[in-house]
Design an enzyme around this catalytic site. Structure first.
Site, PDB file in Angstrom:
ATOM      1  N   ILE A 505      47.171  29.589  32.277  1.00 55.33           N
ATOM      2  CA  ILE A 505      46.436  30.207  31.157  1.00 55.33           C
ATOM      3  C   ILE A 505      46.195  31.737  31.655  1.00 55.33           C
ATOM      4  O   ILE A 505      45.722  32.553  30.819  1.00 55.33           O
ATOM      5  CB  ILE A 505      45.146  29.398  30.813  1.00 55.33           C
ATOM      6  CG1 ILE A 505      44.412  29.154  32.161  1.00 55.33           C
ATOM      7  CG2 ILE A 505      45.637  28.219  29.972  1.00 55.33           C
ATOM      8  CD1 ILE A 505      43.097  28.485  31.865  1.00 55.33           C
ATOM      9  N   VAL A 507      47.902  34.833  34.432  1.00 55.92           N
ATOM     10  CA  VAL A 507      48.569  35.313  35.823  1.00 55.92           C
ATOM     11  C   VAL A 507      48.089  36.392  36.354  1.00 55.92           C
ATOM     12  O   VAL A 507      47.728  37.457  35.672  1.00 55.92           O
ATOM     13  CB  VAL A 507      50.111  35.317  35.341  1.00 55.92           C
ATOM     14  CG1 VAL A 507      50.805  35.498  36.399  1.00 55.92           C
ATOM     15  CG2 VAL A 507      50.383  34.240  34.631  1.00 55.92           C
ATOM     16  N   GLY A 509      47.926  38.953  39.844  1.00 53.81           N
ATOM     17  CA  GLY A 509      48.454  39.211  41.477  1.00 53.81           C
ATOM     18  C   GLY A 509      48.006  38.384  42.482  1.00 53.81           C
ATOM     19  O   GLY A 509      48.905  38.146  43.337  1.00 53.81           O
ATOM     20  N   PHE A 510      46.886  37.889  42.002  1.00 49.72           N
ATOM     21  CA  PHE A 510      46.450  36.857  43.144  1.00 49.72           C
ATOM     22  C   PHE A 510      46.970  35.604  42.957  1.00 49.72           C
ATOM     23  O   PHE A 510      47.065  34.773  43.811  1.00 49.72           O
ATOM     24  CB  PHE A 510      44.873  36.613  42.912  1.00 49.72           C
ATOM     25  CG  PHE A 510      44.057  35.840  43.727  1.00 49.72           C
ATOM     26  CD1 PHE A 510      43.486  36.515  44.963  1.00 49.72           C
ATOM     27  CD2 PHE A 510      43.939  34.451  43.775  1.00 49.72           C
ATOM     28  CE1 PHE A 510      42.788  35.613  46.188  1.00 49.72           C
ATOM     29  CE2 PHE A 510      43.349  33.639  44.654  1.00 49.72           C
ATOM     30  CZ  PHE A 510      43.019  34.312  45.856  1.00 49.72           C
ATOM     31  N   GLY A 511      47.454  35.133  41.785  1.00 55.06           N
ATOM     32  CA  GLY A 511      48.072  34.010  41.455  1.00 55.06           C
ATOM     33  C   GLY A 511      47.906  33.508  40.135  1.00 55.06           C
ATOM     34  O   GLY A 511      47.437  34.295  39.350  1.00 55.06           O
ATOM     35  N   ASN A 512      48.151  32.175  39.926  1.00 55.44           N
ATOM     36  CA  ASN A 512      47.973  31.656  38.470  1.00 55.44           C
ATOM     37  C   ASN A 512      47.011  30.837  38.334  1.00 55.44           C
ATOM     38  O   ASN A 512      46.352  30.382  39.157  1.00 55.44           O
ATOM     39  CB  ASN A 512      49.195  30.926  38.374  1.00 55.44           C
ATOM     40  CG  ASN A 512      50.586  31.473  38.200  1.00 55.44           C
ATOM     41  OD1 ASN A 512      50.626  32.683  38.030  1.00 55.44           O
ATOM     42  ND2 ASN A 512      51.687  30.881  38.380  1.00 55.44           N
ATOM     43  N   VAL A 513      46.287  31.070  37.159  1.00 49.78           N
ATOM     44  CA  VAL A 513      45.212  30.243  36.695  1.00 49.78           C
ATOM     45  C   VAL A 513      45.587  29.019  35.714  1.00 49.78           C
ATOM     46  O   VAL A 513      46.329  29.422  34.594  1.00 49.78           O
ATOM     47  CB  VAL A 513      44.219  31.106  35.982  1.00 49.78           C
ATOM     48  CG1 VAL A 513      43.001  30.204  35.585  1.00 49.78           C
ATOM     49  CG2 VAL A 513      43.800  32.634  36.790  1.00 49.78           C
ATOM     50  N   LYS A 527      42.278  28.437  39.704  1.00 46.04           N
ATOM     51  CA  LYS A 527      42.934  29.622  40.143  1.00 46.04           C
ATOM     52  C   LYS A 527      43.570  29.314  41.508  1.00 46.04           C
ATOM     53  O   LYS A 527      42.904  28.875  42.517  1.00 46.04           O
ATOM     54  CB  LYS A 527      41.765  30.719  40.361  1.00 46.04           C
ATOM     55  CG  LYS A 527      42.851  31.866  40.623  1.00 46.04           C
ATOM     56  CD  LYS A 527      41.800  33.236  40.807  1.00 46.04           C
ATOM     57  CE  LYS A 527      40.873  33.189  41.964  1.00 46.04           C
ATOM     58  NZ  LYS A 527      40.219  34.236  42.354  1.00 46.04           N
ATOM     59  N   ASP A 623      35.126  46.413  37.986  1.00 50.05           N
ATOM     60  CA  ASP A 623      36.001  46.400  37.098  1.00 50.05           C
ATOM     61  C   ASP A 623      35.452  45.631  35.643  1.00 50.05           C
ATOM     62  O   ASP A 623      36.113  44.771  35.369  1.00 50.05           O
ATOM     63  CB  ASP A 623      37.247  45.274  37.675  1.00 50.05           C
ATOM     64  CG  ASP A 623      38.571  45.603  37.264  1.00 50.05           C
ATOM     65  OD1 ASP A 623      38.926  46.480  36.444  1.00 50.05           O
ATOM     66  OD2 ASP A 623      39.521  44.818  37.082  1.00 50.05           O
TER      67      ASP A 623
END
Ligand SMILES: *[C@@H]1O[C@H](CO)[C@@H](O)[C@H](O)[C@H]1NC(C)=O
Ligand SMILES: *[C@@H]1O[C@H](CO)[C@@H](O)[C@H](O)[C@H]1NC(C)=O
Ligand SMILES: *[C@@H]1O[C@H](CO)[C@@H](O)[C@H](O)[C@H]1NC(C)=O
Ligand SMILES: *[C@@H]1O[C@H](CO)[C@@H](O)[C@H](O)[C@H]1NC(C)=O
Length: 840
Positions: A505, A507, A509-513, A527, A623
């Site tokens: 659900i 995406v 830089g850290f990874g997918n959720v 995450k 942010d």
């Protein structure tokens, strides 16, 4: 369909790079030996390098046999050095004095020159460098061939020994021994095969160039590369040529990151790329593939060069990079890693080719998610062979006669368990593989064992953690950390249907959720850290530290975490209705009423106000944007993606000066002064208020120039007193003008040029509460149902939004004991900042 969490779509963080201290663009090699073997006179090439002759009594050559030089002056050869050769019918040694130890190129040029005495294309010989490194074994050059090596020379001389097999002669046409800069080879590299391995001591290895491609561009000769390298074109390695399209820009536009240098690859390499051709379809969904033939008994260093020369603005391009069929970089986000367009970037991967199928593939492809433009690029590829365990780059025998034995002929495939500190790659396979390790092993190698303790003041922990890896002392007890419950990897694997890509659900830089369902039916957002992210592990640490400190109703909460098998997984409350932005524009969701918008903003402000004033030390979100305001099933707004100090206790002072934030939301004062205050969040929130009023992105490059930047554009209209001309058409007729003005005023104050002139979050809260009252009063006849009442589709309209009147900022700070913890969805954007705001 409303289950989307804020996709990275819009939620990207840029980090501008301060002017780089000038790195050398050119390199003057301390050693620079160029020999045209067998030639009677020196030879100057078109690239202006001059090769000296060694036809008689060369000072470099030790050779007891008969001196034989062969020529074919009429030969049609690309370079004159291929017209002559030196032939040895006994062992011959070239010896070059090393003025400065370290990296050296050794280039050997061969052409089996036609002559009356020898059939050179039937020779078979070996070449050994520095007495220990086998360069060539039983080698027969059939045509013009150039072999290029890169070796770290630690001996006083580079000796190159040619010896024929049996009665066969050996020969060589030209030799180059040239110093190379240290930066070419990193000390460490991340391995993709075997996954997760961190390869240390790369400088012990010797390398042979297999492929070096200027992707999408022309051939680059040694004269146009500061280090005399040759870059081939990539066409013949492309698998499906129709899918790919070349693109190029002027090389002088290319810039390098701090610490980068054209010595890694010249601007001409970065100035051209292959991208996905989309002439046929507007939404291409395929990979561009290059295939290479590799001898699978060696490890390789694969270096991929990227430079975003295709985007019109930042944060448009995200793509996947696959190496050997495995994901190597997921959702590569060049805007974030480089902070700009046309900035050179490269990625090294160690690949044990015995673990990869044949042919060896390098692929780029679009994300599955509707994020950014559907495109992917590659600017350059280098594939360097690494010597095997007997120090050979050719064959199974070492110079001392040892041979490679055992099932794996390359380096030990067993994972060198030094995979701490962010050395993650292709997590999926790793998980499967490591699942079988004994419990004790897992404990020792789980990231928490070095990550913790979480005391922010312990500036030595990065350094000390490495040595305490195996120590029991550092065991991790979650119950004391306030981080929610521990979830096993197996549990999460099941919850996400084995990391089903359909469950993704978000995406970043850290990874997918992933959307997961725990066995008690609770929906969660999972995450999973992507180790490929440069930001990866450090931010994970920071996030965890913050998690233990922050609890608030308007901050998304953490449910649990998993650090098994060196995974980095955080499990959050699932925010059913996704981001506020999705409900404002871009997603075709039903429009939401002004009242609902205000309530959402108020929730977000409360969360931010708590961050600024409520926690033990002030935290700057860094942010703030509409994609980081998430909505739960009751449309209660919660801040996510925050709380991430990068410097406190970690001795990384530079982070505090690097400007991070999202394009379009960035406080100009912060940008100028590089000093972060809570007023930078206030500025960003001002932009959010305008988004809410106007229902359009902070930056929309598709619009005419003067409209691109929302803050500038809307403030122009506000000053003219005509803001109502540009508000969301859905609001027209449903918004109380006074309420709108109150909100617009608040936005204007937030956007003040100087931080001191901006209100605090507490002030903003007050303004919005007031705007809400004005709307309520104005709408009594109509009820509060604006056009957005359809939003609910039966869902309750945010009944739980906490809109108790708040009279003072102090009161607005809600009870910190409410157990809610921080959340981060988009992954790239974890740049909140910790600061002492006493000076405020
Ligand atoms: C070359 O190798 C030696 C020994 O392994 C190492 O100490 C040195 O740092 C290396 N040189 C470079 C330039 O990396
Ligand atoms: C270097 O590049 C220029 C311009 O592209 C080209 O004309 C020239 O031939 C190149 N020189 C070499 C030695 O490759
Ligand atoms: C791209 O290649 C990777 C790895 O080979 C593969 O898993 C993926 O499905 C491919 N994507 C497309 C769109 O073909
Ligand atoms: C390459 O040779 C060096 C020196 O003998 C050795 O230390 C290293 O392990 C070898 N590389 C591999 C990948 O085995």
């Amino acid at each position: 369909m409303a289950i989307l969490l804020p996709l990275l779509l819009f939620s990207v963080t840029i980090s501008t790079v301060s002017p780089a201290p000038t790195k050398p663009d050119t390199f003057k090699p301390p050693d620079n030996y160029l020999i045209d073997c067998g030639s009677s006179s020196q030879t100057t090439l078109p690239d202006r390098r001059t090769f000296s002759s060694d036809s008689s009594s060369s000072q470099y050559l030790k050779y007891d046999g008969r001196e034989i030089n062969v020529h074919d002056q009429s030969a049609k050869v690309p370079l004159p050095i291929y017209k002559s050769a030196k032939v040895f019918n006994a062992k011959a040694t070239y010896s070059f004095h090393v003025t400065k130890p370290g990296w050296h190129w050794v280039r050997l040029h061969f052409n089996p020159v036609k002559n009356n005495e020898f059939k050179l294309d039937e020779t078979k010989f070996s070449v050994v460098a520095c007495n220990t490194l086998v360069l060539l074994h039983e080698y027969t050059p059939k045509a013009i061939e150039m072999q290029e090596y890169l070796m770290n020379v630690t001996t006083p001389n580079v000796n190159i020994v040619f010896s024929g097999e049996k009665d066969s002669p050996a020969f060589v046409n030209a030799i180059e021994v040239v110093s190379a800069p240290d930066m070419l080879i990193p000390e460490h590299a991340d391995a993709l095969f075997p996954v997760g391995k961190k390869v240390d001591g790369m400088t012990r290895f010797s390398f042979q160039k297999m492929y070096r491609l200027n992707v999408g561009g022309g051939e680059i000769g040694p004269g146009n590369d500061t280090l005399g390298r040759h870059w081939d074109t990539d066409r013949k390695y492309q698998k499906v040529q129709s899918g790919a399209k070349s693109v190029s820009i002027a090389p002088n536009v290319v810039t390098y990151l701090e610490g980068g240098s054209p010595l890694i690859a010249p601007p001409t390499v970065y100035a051209s790329a292959v991208q996905m051709g989309n002439s046929e379809t507007s939404s291409p969904n395929f990979n561009v593939t290059w295939q290479f033939d590799l001898d699978h008994s060696y490890p390789y260093l694969v270096r991929l060069h990227f430079c975003d020369i295709v985007s019109k603005s930042l944060n448009e391009l995200y793509f996947n990079v696959y190496v050997g069929g495995k994901i190597a970089v997921s959702a590569l986000d060049l805007s974030t890693v480089t902070g700009g367009l046309s900035v050179a970037y490269y990625k090294d991967l160690f690949v044990e080719a015995s673990l990869v199928s044949n042919p060896f593939l390098v692929q780029i492809g679009p994300l599955n998610e509707p994020i950014g433009t559907k495109n992917a690029i590659l600017n350059g590829v280098e594939i360097l062979r690494i010597n095997n365990s007997v120090n050979s780059l050719d064959g199974v025998f070492g110079a001392d006669g040892r041979s490679v034995t055992g099932p794996s002929r390359g380096t030990v495939a067993a994972v060198g368990f030094a995979m701490m500190f962010g050395a993650f790659a292709g997590l999926g396979a790793m998980a499967v593989k490591w699942q079988k390790r004994p419990q004790d092993w897992q404990k020792k190698n789980s990231f928490s064992s070095w990550l913790l303790p979480l005391h922010a003041g312990d500036s030595s922990f990065m350094a000390s953690s490495k040595t305490s890896l195996g120590s029991k002392k550092s065991a991790f007890y979650s119950s004391t950390m306030g981080m929610g419950r521990y979830l096993s990897f197996a549990e999460l694997q099941e919850a996400t249907k084995n990391w089903d890509s359909n469950s993704i659900i978000g995406v970043g830089g850290f990874g997918n959720v992933y959307l997961g369902v725990l066995d008690d039916g609770t929906k969660v957002a999972v995450k999973r850290g992507n180790s490929q992210s440069e930001q990866g592990i450090h931010e994970f640490q920071t996030e965890l530290q913050m998690l233990s400190k922050l609890r608030h109703r308007h901050l998304v909460s953490l449910i649990g975490y998993c650090d098994e098998n060196a995974e980095m997984i955080l499990v959050y409350e699932y925010m059913k209705h996704g981001s506020m932005r999705d409900h404002l524009y871009g997603k075709n969701l039903p429009a939401i009423s002004w009242k609902q918008r205000l309530e959402m903003c108020i929730g977000a402000v409360r969360g931010l106000h708590y961050l600024h004033t409520g926690a033990a030390s002030a935290i700057i979100h860094r942010d703030v944007k509409s994609t980081n305001i998430l909505l739960d099933e009751n449309f209660i707004a919660k801040m996510s993606d925050f709380g991430l100090s990068k410097d406190v206790g970690m001795g990384e002072a530079h982070v505090s000066t690097a400007v991070k934030g999202s394009f379009g939301y960035l406080d100009p004062e912060y940008f100028r002064k590089q000093q972060l205050t809570d007023k930078s969040d206030v500025y960003s929130f001002g932009v959010v208020l305008l988004e809410v009023l106007c229902a359009r992105p902070a930056i929309d490059p598709a619009l005419p120039r003067e409209q691109v930047n929302l803050a500038e554009w809307a403030m122009q209209w506000k000053r003219k007193g005509l803001l109502e001309k540009i508000i969301d058409p859905h609001l027209v007729g449903h918004i109380n003008p006074e309420s709108m003005n109150k909100c617009a005023e608040a936005a204007e104050q937030c956007l003040s040029e100087y931080g001191v002139d901006r209100p605090t979050m507490g002030d903003v809260l007050w303004s919005l509460e007031y705007a809400l009252q004005l709307q309520d009063q104005g709408n009594t006849e109509e009820g509060s149902n604006g056009p957005g009442s359809c939003l609910a589709n039966g869902a309750p309209l945010a009944p739980a939004v906490d809109n108790r009147p708040v009279t003072t900022p102090a009161q607005a700070s809600e009870n910190p004991a409410e157990v809610q913890v921080i959340e981060e969805h988009s992954g790239t954007a974890m740049f909140a900042h910790h600061a002492n705001l006493n000076s405020r």
